[in-house]
Design a protein around this motif. Structure first.
Motif, PDB file in Angstrom:
ATOM      1  N   MET A  52       0.845  -1.210   0.000  1.00 60.41           N
ATOM      2  CA  MET A  52       0.000   0.000   0.000  1.00 60.41           C
ATOM      3  C   MET A  52       0.874   1.252   0.000  1.00 60.41           C
ATOM      4  O   MET A  52       1.876   1.321   0.726  1.00 60.41           O
ATOM      5  CB  MET A  52      -0.890   0.002   1.240  1.00 60.41           C
ATOM      6  CG  MET A  52      -1.842  -1.169   1.273  1.00 60.41           C
ATOM      7  SD  MET A  52      -2.805  -1.193   2.791  1.00 60.41           S
ATOM      8  CE  MET A  52      -1.574  -1.603   3.986  1.00 60.41           C
ATOM      9  N   GLU A  58      -2.654   6.251   6.576  1.00 68.38           N
ATOM     10  CA  GLU A  58      -1.847   5.818   7.730  1.00 68.38           C
ATOM     11  C   GLU A  58      -1.391   6.955   8.652  1.00 68.38           C
ATOM     12  O   GLU A  58      -1.154   6.713   9.823  1.00 68.38           O
ATOM     13  CB  GLU A  58      -0.622   5.019   7.247  1.00 68.38           C
ATOM     14  CG  GLU A  58      -1.015   3.663   6.654  1.00 68.38           C
ATOM     15  CD  GLU A  58      -0.242   2.471   7.227  1.00 68.38           C
ATOM     16  OE1 GLU A  58       0.847   2.662   7.761  1.00 68.38           O
ATOM     17  OE2 GLU A  58      -0.765   1.345   7.125  1.00 68.38           O
ATOM     18  N   TYR A 262      -7.103  -3.633   7.377  1.00 70.07           N
ATOM     19  CA  TYR A 262      -7.166  -3.229   5.962  1.00 70.07           C
ATOM     20  C   TYR A 262      -7.262  -4.465   5.092  1.00 70.07           C
ATOM     21  O   TYR A 262      -6.831  -5.555   5.489  1.00 70.07           O
ATOM     22  CB  TYR A 262      -5.950  -2.376   5.565  1.00 70.07           C
ATOM     23  CG  TYR A 262      -4.588  -2.982   5.877  1.00 70.07           C
ATOM     24  CD1 TYR A 262      -4.050  -4.003   5.107  1.00 70.07           C
ATOM     25  CD2 TYR A 262      -3.826  -2.506   6.950  1.00 70.07           C
ATOM     26  CE1 TYR A 262      -2.795  -4.536   5.391  1.00 70.07           C
ATOM     27  CE2 TYR A 262      -2.573  -3.041   7.245  1.00 70.07           C
ATOM     28  CZ  TYR A 262      -2.063  -4.060   6.461  1.00 70.07           C
ATOM     29  OH  TYR A 262      -0.835  -4.596   6.732  1.00 70.07           O
ATOM     30  N   SER A 275      -3.455  -6.110   9.574  1.00 75.06           N
ATOM     31  CA  SER A 275      -2.334  -6.887  10.014  1.00 75.06           C
ATOM     32  C   SER A 275      -2.317  -6.843  11.529  1.00 75.06           C
ATOM     33  O   SER A 275      -3.145  -6.170  12.154  1.00 75.06           O
ATOM     34  CB  SER A 275      -1.030  -6.306   9.455  1.00 75.06           C
ATOM     35  OG  SER A 275       0.073  -7.035   9.940  1.00 75.06           O
ATOM     36  N   ARG A 318       8.658  -5.595  10.655  1.00 74.02           N
ATOM     37  CA  ARG A 318       8.815  -4.188  10.258  1.00 74.02           C
ATOM     38  C   ARG A 318      10.025  -3.609  10.998  1.00 74.02           C
ATOM     39  O   ARG A 318      10.123  -3.771  12.221  1.00 74.02           O
ATOM     40  CB  ARG A 318       7.592  -3.371  10.639  1.00 74.02           C
ATOM     41  CG  ARG A 318       6.276  -3.882  10.081  1.00 74.02           C
ATOM     42  CD  ARG A 318       5.139  -3.027  10.637  1.00 74.02           C
ATOM     43  NE  ARG A 318       3.828  -3.479  10.220  1.00 74.02           N
ATOM     44  CZ  ARG A 318       3.052  -4.329  10.915  1.00 74.02           C
ATOM     45  NH1 ARG A 318       3.474  -4.837  12.071  1.00 74.02           N
ATOM     46  NH2 ARG A 318       1.853  -4.653  10.464  1.00 74.02           N
ATOM     47  N   ARG A 345       6.443   1.013   8.922  1.00 69.77           N
ATOM     48  CA  ARG A 345       5.218   0.596   8.224  1.00 69.77           C
ATOM     49  C   ARG A 345       5.162   1.081   6.778  1.00 69.77           C
ATOM     50  O   ARG A 345       4.206   0.798   6.066  1.00 69.77           O
ATOM     51  CB  ARG A 345       3.988   1.169   8.956  1.00 69.77           C
ATOM     52  CG  ARG A 345       3.843   0.722  10.397  1.00 69.77           C
ATOM     53  CD  ARG A 345       2.618   1.346  11.018  1.00 69.77           C
ATOM     54  NE  ARG A 345       1.407   0.847  10.390  1.00 69.77           N
ATOM     55  CZ  ARG A 345       0.731  -0.216  10.812  1.00 69.77           C
ATOM     56  NH1 ARG A 345       1.129  -0.891  11.863  1.00 69.77           N
ATOM     57  NH2 ARG A 345      -0.366  -0.605  10.183  1.00 69.77           N
TER      58      ARG A 345
HETATM   59  N1  GLY Z   1       1.603  -0.374   6.406  1.00 72.08           N
HETATM   60  C1  GLY Z   1       0.894  -1.542   6.773  1.00 72.08           C
HETATM   61  C2  GLY Z   1       1.502  -2.335   7.842  1.00 72.08           C
HETATM   62  O1  GLY Z   1       2.643  -2.089   8.206  1.00 72.08           O
HETATM   63  O2  GLY Z   1       0.845  -3.225   8.345  1.00 72.08           O
END
Ligand code: GLY
Ligand code: FAD
Length: 382
Positions: A52, A58, A262, A275, A318, A345
């Protein structure tokens, strides 16, 4: 006589989207570049992501990170088309946009707040009543109260993007050393100043004039001889899980957010939902609770989600720096050492702007991208 090791202009630690994109840009400028990757190219966070490109969905306000994300988003259409020419791979850049749903009274407040700051800032955000939103996506929950639409929040297939970046970089002359782990940075003192001179890896030494740390959530584990250099960045893993299902007609075409989850439609009939966000260290387990919670929250967006066939589940780490912001820029005390990590993210979104910024730093010693909020010097001892 033993051969002296190849001298590179730039050695990049990590073959995720960030490392590959920087390598490509530097090789395009004529530099001799090597990427050292512990596993296979792009199999970590870059593979796990949803693809995304959604700063409006976000961000919580118009801070420095938001502006960097918007700048990178603006580069994406050209980036995707240049990647296609350079690699032959279409990264499925899609422009249908993103919907953000209010499903409860509490969500109303969150969407209203988002609408206020984004509308006041002149950003491209639209208010939709429930009927309008459901015309765009008929499968949305009947509990929908209203929605925001972000027409410029787009998406890309991040897995295809890894293949494309890898191929484009190789076509431009980048050498990839995979299954090779960087163990130490080699730093020497020259004329009273510390200078990076290469890397020690599980497959031998590499000599390089510059080193770029793009090792994702493992960046703070890298060490120099003095053992003190990189841990200060405090980049840590934030575990996220995902579920993919096979879509049935009518297919979803927008990214759809609620305040709790999402869903992302991919070409070829796949819908991804995410997530979770957990601290499990460097472990990449997929848990029953994690997947169950994603499915529950995805069903709130699309009630039919629970009947769809699961095709894949996965997790990724992440890379989050101590303050949640990316770390992009030159080291304050070691010449030739540059960081491109902590993208947390938004690493897929931030790939084009990071590659531009870091290649400018290497090639011209300064970047046209405004990087002061992201400088690694913020972690230097005072
Ligand atoms: N940007 C989406 C996530 O890190 O879950
Ligand atoms: P990575 O892809 O993790 O690459 C780092 C590489 O360095 C790895 O391949 C690793 O093996 C290698 N490495 C580490 N240490 C060494 C060493 N010592 N020697 C050699 N190699 C080493 N971002 C978005 O923009 N949009 C999204 O929709 C999105 N969704 C996400 C969903 C999930 C579930 C997750 C987990 C992340 C998501 N992200 C998203 C964030 C994004 O995936 C990351 O920010 C981005 O992939 C970071 O890229 P990277 O190249 O820095 O890290």
């Amino acid at each position: 006589m033993s051969e002296s090791p190849t001298q590179f202009d730039s050695a990049i630690v990590g073959g995720g989207v960030i490392g590959c994109a920087i390598a490509w840009r530097l090789a395009q400028a004529g530099m001799k570049v090597v990427v050292i990757e512990r596993g296979d190219v792009g199999r970590e966070a870059s593979h796990a992501a949803g693809g995304m490109l959604v700063p409006l969905a976000e961000a919580d306000d118009a801070d420095d990170l938001f502006h960097l994300c918007v700048a990178s988003r603006a580069m994406y259409a050209d980036f995707a088309s240049e990647l296609k020419s350079a690699s032959g791979i279409d990264v499925e850049y899609r422009t249908e946009g993103t919907l953000y749903l209010s499903l409860t009274e509490h969500d109303d407040e969150e969407l209203e707040r988002r609408w206020q700051w984004q509308h006041a800032a002149g950003l491209n955000v639209k208010r939709l009543n429930a009927d309008c939103a459901r015309k765009l996506e008929p499968q949305i929950n009947d509990k929908l109260r209203w929605a925001l639409k972000f027409p410029d929040d787009h998406q890309v297939n991040n897995r295809l993007m890894i293949d494309a970046l890898h191929a484009a970089a190789q076509n431009a002359g980048v050498e990839f050393q995979t299954q090779a782990e960087v163990e130490r940075l080699l730093i020497e003192s020259r004329a009273g100043r510390k200078q990076v001179v290469g890397l020690s890896t599980s497959r031998g030494e590499i000599r390089s004039k510059t080193v770029i740390v793009a090792a994702g959530c493992w960046s703070s584990l890298l060490k120099s001889e003095s053992e003190t250099l990189l841990p200060a960045l405090k980049v840590e893993p934030v575990h996220g899980q995902m579920v993919a299902v096979a879509m049935i007609a009518p297919p979803v075409s927008h990214i759809i957010y609620s305040c709790r989850a999402y869903v992302v439609p991919r070409l070829g009939g796949v819908l991804i939902a995410g997530s979770t966000s957990d601290k499990f260290g460097f472990e990449k387990r997929v848990t029953a609770d994690g997947i169950a919670s994603i499915i529950e929250r995805a069903k709130e967006i699309l009630p039919g989600f629970g009947n769809l066939t699961i095709t894949e589940t996965w997790s990724g780490l992440r890379p989050r720096a101590g303050d949640g912001l990316p770390v992009i820029g030159a080291d304050a005390s070691v010449a030739g050492l540059v960081y491109a990590t902590g993208h947390y993210r938004n690493g897929i979104l931030l790939t084009p702007v990071t590659a531009k910024a870091v290649s400018e730093i290497i090639l011209k010693s300064e970047s046209t991208v405004s990087l002061s909020a992201f400088s690694p010097t913020r972690f230097s001892p005072q």
